[in-house]
Design an enzyme around this catalytic site. Sequence first.
Site: not given
Ligand code: PEP
Ligand code: MG
Length: 595
Positions: A199, A342, A441, A465, A475, A512
């Site tokens: 944070h 989302r 994803e 993802d 990841r 995104c």
């Molecule tokens: C992704 O998987 O690229 C994504 C934007 O979602 P998160 O990073 O929240 O899994």
């Molecule tokens: Mg994701």
Amino acid sequence: MEAGAIKKTIVLKGIGVSPGIVNGRAYLFNCQDLPTTYYKLDTKVLVSKEVKRFRNALKASSRELLEIKERISRKEGIEPLFVDIHIMILKDKMFIRETVENIRERRVNAEWALKLTLVKYRDIFKKMGDEYIRERINDVEYVSERILRNLSGKSCEKISDIEEEVIIIARDLSPADTIQINTEKVLGFATDIGGKTSHTAIVARSMEIPAVVGLERVARQIQTGDHVIIDGTAGVVIINPDPEILKRYEDKKKHYQIMAKNLIRNAALPAVTRDNYRVEIGANIEFVEEIPSAVSHGTDGVGLYRTEFIYVNKEQLPTEEEHFLNYKRVVSDPGLKWATIRTFDLGGDKFVSDPRLAEEMNPAMGLRAIRFCLREVDLFKVQLRAILRASIHGKTKILFPMISGVAEIREAKKILCDVKEELRNEGVPIDENIEIGIMIEVPSAVMMADKLAEEVDFFSIGTNDLIQYSLAIDRVNERVTYLYEPLHPAILRLIKHVVDAGHDAGIKIAMCGEMAGEPFYSLILLGLGIDELSMTPLAIPRMKNIIRAATLKESKNLLDTVMSFSMVKEIEEYVRSYMVKRFPEDFPINNASYR
Ligand code: PEP
Ligand code: MG
């Protein structure tokens, strides 16, 4: 050290979490570790007195936090979620019970009992798979320190009282501390503890103060009054810089300042290439508090609101009203043209305290995101009701995460339809034409993109993802990060397949994942034909700047060339040399942000 002696220059490397360079005098904030006393309690009377002393320290800490909360609300006009989290920890039944039991059963003083509780909590948090949740131990440590200070009878130093121009050095700063910093006085900060997703890091970025965290020993190596340089872009702290280093950093700082000024000056301009191809720019946010920064950095809308963050650290599920107020605040912000909300990407490693979720062997592939929501329909409906209710307050889009095939999106749409019907029957107004999108994803969704495109209004490619699942790279596992390659030819082909399938069906494609905010990939993303790029707010001005200087034609040519390569190394080298030559100002040769 003798008076006048030249102090040795020390260079420390940490994690740069908020960009920019500052140089000034260090100020050690609350760094004197309170020695933890240990003593045994011989009688029952002493034990009960000790429990009382502990409870009084809890009350005093709670009073202080409420005071901070009120001050922040008055000054910033926001409800500081971080302070609420700290107050919640203070009231946490398990936390209190554990400490009281330690006092009673081990017959030790409150300070020692609290330390024992903390050791146990550290152990529990260390085992959490999710980096974000692991880092929440910092909140527990912060609260414990406040209690310890109250037990000792010493008053807590207030960060808002700092009146000199300084760089704060601390073992740790809580987000509540950070948000109270007077940015006209405090130039930047460096801490021993912390990571990119803490944070504190998020707040530093939104307040735009250069910050480096995770330095491990900085609070022990610096004294108040020492000269320090903080380079939040490179994640470097220099203690007592010699004149030559100082001169180099002064030049670098001027260079950054000119660049940042130019970038921010142009931030509101649209992301249109020289041959008139427009890309929509979105901001990825985790908290509503980030919206002002997103707007000032030139976002068109919110491309990804990670709503699961509403849950993190909560003992109880948020009510529909809490959800609604959050979403209303986002969609009705006058600086945003639209907001993509989302639905929870929650499950396994992300969910902290709900017993409905079992511990999983492999949380990334477990009962997560849409799978979890389709299982816990009542919980899902609460969120959908809130999003739909908010949708009349501004342009709202719904995004479903981790869809792997047509059956899942149909099921989600059916639940959404039921919720719409319920609200209509209750006479609650909603946006009847709310756009629906899915995250792409999971590799199976890529293969089914043509069919999925018939079901929804837009796609949003989640490269974080998608890369993890396609290249089989965890990841969050630092040992395989070297294999996490967005320019892998397989990844480029997967993205291209999604864009082509979506465009053939007449729908828009957003991206995104982190890849969308990396300036080195900007031309490749343009060439791929992505319609909307959504990224962390601070990345927006630079990305827009490059897009405005580029053409779609050259981007397509660049993409055509690299699509003929078969190895990631060839693609990376080609893209790197193209970008460095084409945009020398934006990509000095040794740019650390490029892998
Ligand atoms: C992704 O998987 O690229 C994504 C934007 O979602 P998160 O990073 O929240 O899994
Ligand atoms: Mg994701």
